[in-house]
Design an enzyme around this catalytic site. Structure first.
Site, short mmCIF file in Angstrom:
data_model
loop_
_atom_site.label_atom_id
_atom_site.label_comp_id
_atom_site.label_asym_id
_atom_site.label_seq_id
_atom_site.Cartn_x
_atom_site.Cartn_y
_atom_site.Cartn_z
N THR A 125 5.68 38.61 10.49
CA THR A 125 6.41 38.28 9.28
C THR A 125 5.43 38.31 8.12
O THR A 125 4.60 37.41 7.97
CB THR A 125 7.06 36.89 9.38
OG1 THR A 125 7.94 36.87 10.51
CG2 THR A 125 7.85 36.57 8.12
N LYS A 160 13.67 39.96 7.03
CA LYS A 160 13.13 38.87 7.83
C LYS A 160 12.81 37.65 6.95
O LYS A 160 13.13 36.50 7.31
CB LYS A 160 11.86 39.32 8.56
CG LYS A 160 11.19 38.21 9.37
CD LYS A 160 12.13 37.62 10.39
CE LYS A 160 11.58 36.62 11.35
NZ LYS A 160 10.42 35.89 11.15
N LYS A 188 4.29 29.43 4.62
CA LYS A 188 3.85 30.79 4.27
C LYS A 188 5.04 31.71 4.03
O LYS A 188 5.10 32.45 3.04
CB LYS A 188 2.96 31.33 5.40
CG LYS A 188 2.46 32.75 5.21
CD LYS A 188 3.33 33.79 5.92
CE LYS A 188 3.34 33.60 7.42
NZ LYS A 188 4.10 34.69 8.10
#
Length: 330
Positions: free
Chosen positions: A122, A198, A266
């Site tokens: 990701t 995503k 993140k």
């Protein structure tokens, strides 16, 4: 155009003369909980998996899973596909291209022309574009294939995989992807699009967890059993996978790591950067960002992002009710 498919996969014909996947070497970088489960599934499917790790003390465990572990990045150079499953943008860039300042070598410089980097991490869309561009400069392919699912889903081959890249490269990767998940979504030729999907999916999950945490905290503060509340909601208006799975975990106060809070933060930051770049306000995601920061500041960095429920409970003044239960295994 979106294309969705279920597995088991079949071979796809095309113009490529690449070695059949079951005979070729597959490199794997990023052997954390997710990566180890995925690499083991590839080995169980008969793939020759070269597993790159930096710590020699992990080699025996990986070998027991049918992998071929190595601490030498050069052992990836003759692989047809190198899969990366790493925690963030910097880790992927370092694995692929190395870092001159610390003297580390990446696999891209030695990977042969025509080989493919299959990135399942990701990461941000800017990093995906850079990776695609640099691999093309080396004469290599780049396919983005981030996944939805936790380590348990990875082990059970129940991941959902979002894939984008040059069509011929995607075709060559399909059999491998089929060994890893239950369904694949092909979303186009631009790898950045897979990563954007995503990130936004993770943002929807994060805001769902925040709302579940807040409502469960209110129910518990009133002295009621939130299990009934979640059961009613998940059998009426909120019967999706996320509400059912994570609602039960928040009610049961199960916060053992799947996606730890720093990694969730993140992802939130990456999504907010995408939103800012497109001039799209995302106020609910900004709230979740601050809640994650608060949780990390309170010492919950080792917990899963379901700990947004714990943070909501603490904010409601019921921290003592959850004392000692944070790390209980799922």
């Amino acid at each position: 155009m979106l294309e969705a498919e279920s597995h088991s996969p079949v071979a796809h014909s095309g113009t490529s003369t690449a070695t059949p996947p079951e005979q070729s070497k597959i490199g794997f970088v990023g052997l954390g909980h997710m990566g180890t489960a995925m690499a083991a599934n590839l080995a169980a499917a008969g793939r020759r998996v070269i597993a790159y790790v930096r710590r020699p003390n992990r080699m025996d465990k990986l070998a027991a899973l049918g992998l071929r572990p190595t601490t030498e990045i050069t052992d990836l150079f003759d692989c047809e596909v190198v899969i990366s499953m790493l925690p963030d943008d910097d880790a992927v860039l370092e694995a692929a291209f190395g870092r001159a300042d610390v003297g580390t070598e990446g696999f891209a410089a030695g990977l042969r022309r025509g080989a493919i980097h299959l990135s399942m991490s990701t990461i941000g869309t800017g990093t995906a574009c850079y990776l695609a561009r640099e691999h093309a400069r080396y004469g290599q392919g780049y396919v983005a294939a981030p996944v939805f699912g936790n380590p348990d889903a990875a082990q059970a081959r129940q991941l959902f995989i979002v894939v984008a890249g040059v069509p011929a490269d995607v075709e060559r990767c399909r059999p491998l992807i089929g060994n890893l998940g239950q369904r694949t979504f092909i979303v186009g030729a631009d790898p950045a699009h897979a990563n954007l999907i995503k990130l936004l999916g993770n943002m929807m999950m994060a805001t769902t967890l925040e709302m579940l945490g807040e409502t469960v905290a209110l129910f518990r503060k009133r002295g009621l059993d939130p299990k009934l509340f979640v059961e009613i909601l998940t059998n009426t208006m909120f019967g999706g996978r996320a509400h059912r799975l994570y609602g039960d975990k928040i009610v049961a106060q199960r916060y053992a790591p799947g996606l730890a809070l720093p990694l969730a933060l993140k992802d939130v930051r990456l999504a907010l950067a995408e939103a800012e770049d497109a001039a799209v306000p995302m106020p609910s995601v900004s709230v979740v960002r601050d809640r994650l920061i608060a949780g990390i500041a309170r010492g919950h960095a080792d917990l899963d992002w379901t700990a947004l429920g714990l943070i909501a409970a603490e904010e409601a003044g019921i921290e003592s009710a959850l004392s000692g239960m944070k790390g209980r295994a799922t």
